[in-house]
Design a protein around this motif. Structure first.
Motif, PDB file in Angstrom:
ATOM      1  N   ILE A  13      -6.618 -19.598   6.511  1.00 54.86           N
ATOM      2  CA  ILE A  13      -5.776 -18.923   7.733  1.00 54.86           C
ATOM      3  C   ILE A  13      -4.343 -18.704   7.268  1.00 54.86           C
ATOM      4  O   ILE A  13      -3.738 -17.787   7.378  1.00 54.86           O
ATOM      5  N   SER A  14      -3.815 -19.891   6.550  1.00 58.81           N
ATOM      6  CA  SER A  14      -2.438 -19.767   6.138  1.00 58.81           C
ATOM      7  C   SER A  14      -2.091 -18.798   5.370  1.00 58.81           C
ATOM      8  O   SER A  14      -1.202 -17.802   5.280  1.00 58.81           O
ATOM      9  N   ARG A  15      -3.204 -18.432   4.247  1.00 56.87           N
ATOM     10  CA  ARG A  15      -2.851 -17.427   3.489  1.00 56.87           C
ATOM     11  C   ARG A  15      -2.884 -16.129   3.860  1.00 56.87           C
ATOM     12  O   ARG A  15      -2.126 -15.284   3.580  1.00 56.87           O
ATOM     13  N   ASP A  16      -3.729 -15.831   4.913  1.00 53.51           N
ATOM     14  CA  ASP A  16      -3.951 -14.665   5.505  1.00 53.51           C
ATOM     15  C   ASP A  16      -2.899 -14.156   6.290  1.00 53.51           C
ATOM     16  O   ASP A  16      -2.413 -13.162   6.443  1.00 53.51           O
ATOM     17  N   ILE A  17      -2.052 -15.477   6.885  1.00 55.50           N
ATOM     18  CA  ILE A  17      -0.814 -15.087   7.673  1.00 55.50           C
ATOM     19  C   ILE A  17       0.271 -14.597   6.660  1.00 55.50           C
ATOM     20  O   ILE A  17       0.947 -13.719   6.815  1.00 55.50           O
ATOM     21  N   ARG A  18       0.198 -15.273   5.450  1.00 51.91           N
ATOM     22  CA  ARG A  18       1.218 -15.102   4.358  1.00 51.91           C
ATOM     23  C   ARG A  18       1.090 -13.730   3.962  1.00 51.91           C
ATOM     24  O   ARG A  18       2.041 -13.074   3.724  1.00 51.91           O
ATOM     25  N   GLY A  35     -12.676 -10.784  -0.530  1.00 49.36           N
ATOM     26  CA  GLY A  35     -11.856 -11.433  -1.425  1.00 49.36           C
ATOM     27  C   GLY A  35     -10.678 -11.797  -0.354  1.00 49.36           C
ATOM     28  O   GLY A  35     -10.512 -11.838   0.764  1.00 49.36           O
ATOM     29  N   GLN A  36     -10.008 -12.795  -1.209  1.00 48.79           N
ATOM     30  CA  GLN A  36      -8.416 -13.282  -0.797  1.00 48.79           C
ATOM     31  C   GLN A  36      -7.645 -12.290  -0.906  1.00 48.79           C
ATOM     32  O   GLN A  36      -7.460 -11.158  -1.444  1.00 48.79           O
ATOM     33  N   GLY A  37      -6.700 -12.457   0.169  1.00 51.68           N
ATOM     34  CA  GLY A  37      -5.481 -11.529   0.312  1.00 51.68           C
ATOM     35  C   GLY A  37      -5.538 -10.338   0.618  1.00 51.68           C
ATOM     36  O   GLY A  37      -5.157  -9.291   0.596  1.00 51.68           O
ATOM     37  N   PHE A  38      -6.831 -10.374   1.842  1.00 46.96           N
ATOM     38  CA  PHE A  38      -7.312  -8.974   2.392  1.00 46.96           C
ATOM     39  C   PHE A  38      -6.350  -8.692   3.665  1.00 46.96           C
ATOM     40  O   PHE A  38      -6.132  -9.625   4.465  1.00 46.96           O
ATOM     41  N   PHE A  39      -5.882  -7.394   3.708  1.00 53.00           N
ATOM     42  CA  PHE A  39      -5.188  -6.983   4.616  1.00 53.00           C
ATOM     43  C   PHE A  39      -5.525  -5.707   5.428  1.00 53.00           C
ATOM     44  O   PHE A  39      -5.678  -4.597   4.623  1.00 53.00           O
ATOM     45  N   ILE A  40      -5.743  -5.610   6.780  1.00 55.93           N
ATOM     46  CA  ILE A  40      -5.755  -4.579   7.538  1.00 55.93           C
ATOM     47  C   ILE A  40      -4.793  -4.148   8.228  1.00 55.93           C
ATOM     48  O   ILE A  40      -4.342  -5.058   9.378  1.00 55.93           O
ATOM     49  N   ASP A  41      -3.920  -3.061   7.845  1.00 58.62           N
ATOM     50  CA  ASP A  41      -2.778  -2.785   8.980  1.00 58.62           C
ATOM     51  C   ASP A  41      -3.212  -1.607  10.098  1.00 58.62           C
ATOM     52  O   ASP A  41      -3.880  -0.570   9.848  1.00 58.62           O
ATOM     53  N   HIS A  42      -2.825  -2.013  11.026  1.00 58.82           N
ATOM     54  CA  HIS A  42      -3.102  -1.452  12.489  1.00 58.82           C
ATOM     55  C   HIS A  42      -4.654  -1.546  12.781  1.00 58.82           C
ATOM     56  O   HIS A  42      -5.061  -2.369  13.566  1.00 58.82           O
ATOM     57  N   GLY A  43      -5.439  -0.983  12.004  1.00 53.75           N
ATOM     58  CA  GLY A  43      -7.034  -1.318  11.801  1.00 53.75           C
ATOM     59  C   GLY A  43      -7.921  -0.424  12.726  1.00 53.75           C
ATOM     60  O   GLY A  43      -9.061  -0.488  12.384  1.00 53.75           O
ATOM     61  N   THR A  44      -7.420   0.166  13.659  1.00 53.76           N
ATOM     62  CA  THR A  44      -8.319   0.887  14.597  1.00 53.76           C
ATOM     63  C   THR A  44      -9.179   1.825  14.088  1.00 53.76           C
ATOM     64  O   THR A  44      -8.631   2.842  13.019  1.00 53.76           O
ATOM     65  N   GLY A  45     -10.543   2.001  14.048  1.00 55.95           N
ATOM     66  CA  GLY A  45     -11.324   2.806  13.328  1.00 55.95           C
ATOM     67  C   GLY A  45     -11.793   2.129  11.882  1.00 55.95           C
ATOM     68  O   GLY A  45     -12.685   2.973  11.369  1.00 55.95           O
ATOM     69  N   GLU A  61     -18.465  -4.739  -0.984  1.00 53.63           N
ATOM     70  CA  GLU A  61     -17.884  -5.983  -1.686  1.00 53.63           C
ATOM     71  C   GLU A  61     -16.352  -5.218  -2.000  1.00 53.63           C
ATOM     72  O   GLU A  61     -15.872  -4.414  -2.229  1.00 53.63           O
ATOM     73  N   VAL A  62     -15.194  -6.652  -1.418  1.00 52.86           N
ATOM     74  CA  VAL A  62     -13.867  -6.160  -1.414  1.00 52.86           C
ATOM     75  C   VAL A  62     -13.376  -7.151  -2.315  1.00 52.86           C
ATOM     76  O   VAL A  62     -13.279  -8.399  -1.831  1.00 52.86           O
ATOM     77  N   GLY A  63     -12.520  -6.938  -3.304  1.00 57.95           N
ATOM     78  CA  GLY A  63     -11.758  -7.817  -4.200  1.00 57.95           C
ATOM     79  C   GLY A  63     -10.678  -8.386  -3.320  1.00 57.95           C
ATOM     80  O   GLY A  63     -10.448  -8.396  -2.160  1.00 57.95           O
ATOM     81  N   ASP A  64      -9.770  -8.998  -4.260  1.00 57.66           N
ATOM     82  CA  ASP A  64      -8.567  -9.709  -3.714  1.00 57.66           C
ATOM     83  C   ASP A  64      -7.417  -8.582  -3.744  1.00 57.66           C
ATOM     84  O   ASP A  64      -7.376  -7.815  -4.448  1.00 57.66           O
ATOM     85  N   ASN A  65      -6.591  -8.996  -2.817  1.00 54.38           N
ATOM     86  CA  ASN A  65      -5.363  -8.559  -2.558  1.00 54.38           C
ATOM     87  C   ASN A  65      -5.421  -6.908  -2.225  1.00 54.38           C
ATOM     88  O   ASN A  65      -4.963  -5.824  -2.715  1.00 54.38           O
ATOM     89  N   VAL A  66      -6.512  -6.715  -1.400  1.00 51.70           N
ATOM     90  CA  VAL A  66      -6.821  -5.186  -1.007  1.00 51.70           C
ATOM     91  C   VAL A  66      -6.182  -4.820   0.339  1.00 51.70           C
ATOM     92  O   VAL A  66      -6.130  -5.625   1.181  1.00 51.70           O
ATOM     93  N   THR A  67      -5.726  -3.814   0.690  1.00 56.96           N
ATOM     94  CA  THR A  67      -5.085  -3.517   1.912  1.00 56.96           C
ATOM     95  C   THR A  67      -5.727  -2.016   2.221  1.00 56.96           C
ATOM     96  O   THR A  67      -5.958  -1.025   1.557  1.00 56.96           O
ATOM     97  N   LEU A  68      -5.954  -2.086   3.524  1.00 59.66           N
ATOM     98  CA  LEU A  68      -6.667  -1.053   4.349  1.00 59.66           C
ATOM     99  C   LEU A  68      -5.803  -0.566   5.352  1.00 59.66           C
ATOM    100  O   LEU A  68      -5.323  -1.578   5.991  1.00 59.66           O
TER     101      LEU A  68
END
Length: 248
Positions: A5-10, A75-85, A93-100
């Motif tokens: 959880i701490s890593r997801d927040i960071r 994976g680790q470091g996954f980030f969804i910005d805004h996210g709707t839809g 399968e999603v790797g590390d440090n991926v941004t959607l």
């Protein structure tokens, strides 16, 4: 769990300049809620449970607008910005440090069983509204432009734009952190149209030059060279006398 959880927040603080405080992220970020719910649902799904993980996934979709199947591997470091839809299929399968960004789909193309969703590498950025459809691999350090539709494998260190997705940049230089500048991607269609307009302007100029040259030749051919007028009796030489039309 708390370390995760701490890593997801960071990660959110690293990639979203709008994040101001930890409590804001915990309470107001649907991408964080969706990822947290998915990690619980995926753990249950991997332990041969079906109904409960799907219920968690559906509740998460209801509250966040983000649908992640419990079977998807994130994976680790996954980030969804805004996210709707955002939709992520069962065998994705999603790797590390991926941004959607919002509206992204990692989906399939048919009713076949088994692996039918894409595999996303590390350090990948997928722009708003992009669709990645099929059971193929998207390499590491890839950027996919907003609104693109990708339906075939993408090699490492490339940039993909358009419908269908076309590789427009291949630097071959790995990056340590994901490059979020997906708003400054080349547009191959625009470049092609610019080249076409330049070619049309050049051809029009050449055509005008040829038409002018042909007009001069036609005047000489049909009318002959201008005739010099002999001064009439009583007129002084050197006086500027205008030529009449019938003198040509």
């Amino acid at each position: 769990m708390f370390r995760q959880i701490s890593r997801d927040i960071r990660v959110i603080f690293e990639r979203d300049p709008a994040a101001k405080s930890i409590w804001e992220v915990i309470l107001c970020y649907p991408g964080f809620h969706a990822v947290l719910s998915h990690r619980v649902a995926h753990w249950l799904y991997s332990h041969k449970m079906v109904i409960l993980p799907r219920l968690i996934s559906q509740l998460s979709r209801f509250f966040t607008g983000i649908e992640i199947h419990p079977g998807a591997k994130i994976g680790q470091g996954f980030f969804i910005d805004h996210g709707t839809g955002v939709v992520i299929g069962e065998t994705a399968e999603v790797g590390d440090n991926v941004t959607l960004y919002q509206g992204v789909t990692l989906g399939g193309t048919g009713k076949e069983k088994g692996k039918r969703h894409p595999t996303i590498g590390n350090n990948v950025v997928i722009g708003a509204g992009a669709k990645v459809l099929g059971s193929f691999k998207v390499g590491d350090n890839v950027k996919i432009g907003a609104g693109s539709v990708v339906n075939k494998p993408v090699p490492d260190d490339t940039t993909v734009v358009g419908i269908p997705g076309r590789i427009v940049l291949h630097r071959g230089v790995p990056v340590k952190n994901p490059d979020l500048r997906h708003d400054q991607l080349p547009d191959p269609v625009n470049e092609m149209l610019k080249c076409l307009m330049q070619r049309v302007e050049y051809l029009e100029q050449r055509l005008n030059e040829e038409e002018s040259r042909c007009n001069v030749f036609e005047i000489i051919q049909y009318n002959g060279p201008p005739k010099s007028r002999v001064p009439a009796s009583g007129e002084r030489e050197g006086v500027d006398v205008r030529m009449r039309p019938d003198d040509l």
